[in-house]
Design an enzyme around this catalytic site. Sequence first.
Site, PDB file in Angstrom:
ATOM      1  N   HIS A   1     -15.857  76.270  78.602  1.00 13.05           N
ATOM      2  CA  HIS A   1     -14.826  76.224  79.633  1.00 13.05           C
ATOM      3  C   HIS A   1     -13.451  76.221  78.973  1.00 13.05           C
ATOM      4  O   HIS A   1     -13.306  75.805  77.816  1.00 13.05           O
ATOM      5  CB  HIS A   1     -14.953  74.955  80.470  1.00 13.05           C
TER       6      HIS A   1
ATOM      7  N   GLU B   1     -10.903  74.261  79.369  1.00 12.03           N
ATOM      8  CA  GLU B   1     -10.470  72.931  78.920  1.00 12.03           C
ATOM      9  C   GLU B   1     -11.147  72.540  77.606  1.00 12.03           C
ATOM     10  O   GLU B   1     -10.511  71.977  76.705  1.00 12.03           O
ATOM     11  CB  GLU B   1     -10.808  71.852  79.973  1.00 12.03           C
TER      12      GLU B   1
ATOM     13  N   CYS C   1     -14.039  70.258  85.946  1.00  7.65           N
ATOM     14  CA  CYS C   1     -15.385  69.833  86.322  1.00  7.65           C
ATOM     15  C   CYS C   1     -15.682  68.494  85.631  1.00  7.65           C
ATOM     16  O   CYS C   1     -14.940  68.061  84.754  1.00  7.65           O
ATOM     17  CB  CYS C   1     -16.396  70.899  85.906  1.00  7.65           C
TER      18      CYS C   1
ATOM     19  N   CYS D   1     -15.663  68.677  81.736  1.00  4.01           N
ATOM     20  CA  CYS D   1     -14.328  68.785  81.141  1.00  4.01           C
ATOM     21  C   CYS D   1     -13.538  67.486  81.306  1.00  4.01           C
ATOM     22  O   CYS D   1     -12.771  67.106  80.413  1.00  4.01           O
ATOM     23  CB  CYS D   1     -13.582  69.965  81.750  1.00  4.01           C
TER      24      CYS D   1
END
Length: 172
Positions: free
Chosen positions: A56, A58, A87, A90
Site C-alpha cells: 500500500h 502508506e 486501512c 496501514c
Amino acid sequence: MRRLTKEEKFMRRAIAAAKRGLAQGEVPIGAVVVYEGKVVASGYNRRAKLQLASAHAEMMAIDRACKKFRSWRLPEGCELYVTLEPCPMCMGAALNARVDKIYFGAYEQKGRSLTGELAAANLLNHTVEVTGGVLEEDCSGVLTGFFTAMRQRAKEEKERKKAEDAENEIEK
C-alpha cells in the site's frame, strides 16, 4: 488566488505520488511522510506490480522513511499524508512507526477502515492524531476517474467479446 495551507501543500505531493502509481496501472493512492516541514519519503500503491498485499502507498512511504532514518521508529514530529483513509494494516504500521499525525484526503466509502477507533486505541502506548478530508474532492476525483475508466474498459471488452462470439456463430 489563496495560498495553500501546509496540509494542502503536502496532500498535493501525495496526489502526485498517486498519479505516479496511476501511470503504472495501479489504484491511484499516494502517501508522503513529512518531517520538519519537508517530504522525507513518498510512496504509491504497488500491489499489482509487486503482487504483495502489503504494498500500500502508506506502507511504501513509511518503509522508505524508516530506511532514511535507519530506525523502525520514526522521529517525533513525523506526519503522514495519504490520499485515501488508511486501512487497519496501514494504521497499524503508522502506530508502530510512531507517526504523530495522519492527514488523509478521501474517506473510505465502505466504512471498513476503523481509522478513528485505531487512532484512539492507545496501541503500543502511542496515539496518533488523525485529520480527514484534506483536499477530499481532489483525492476522490483521482480515484473515481480510475474506477470509472476501469469499468468502461471492462464494459468495452465485454461488448467486443460478445460481438466476436456473434461473428463466430454466424460463420459456423
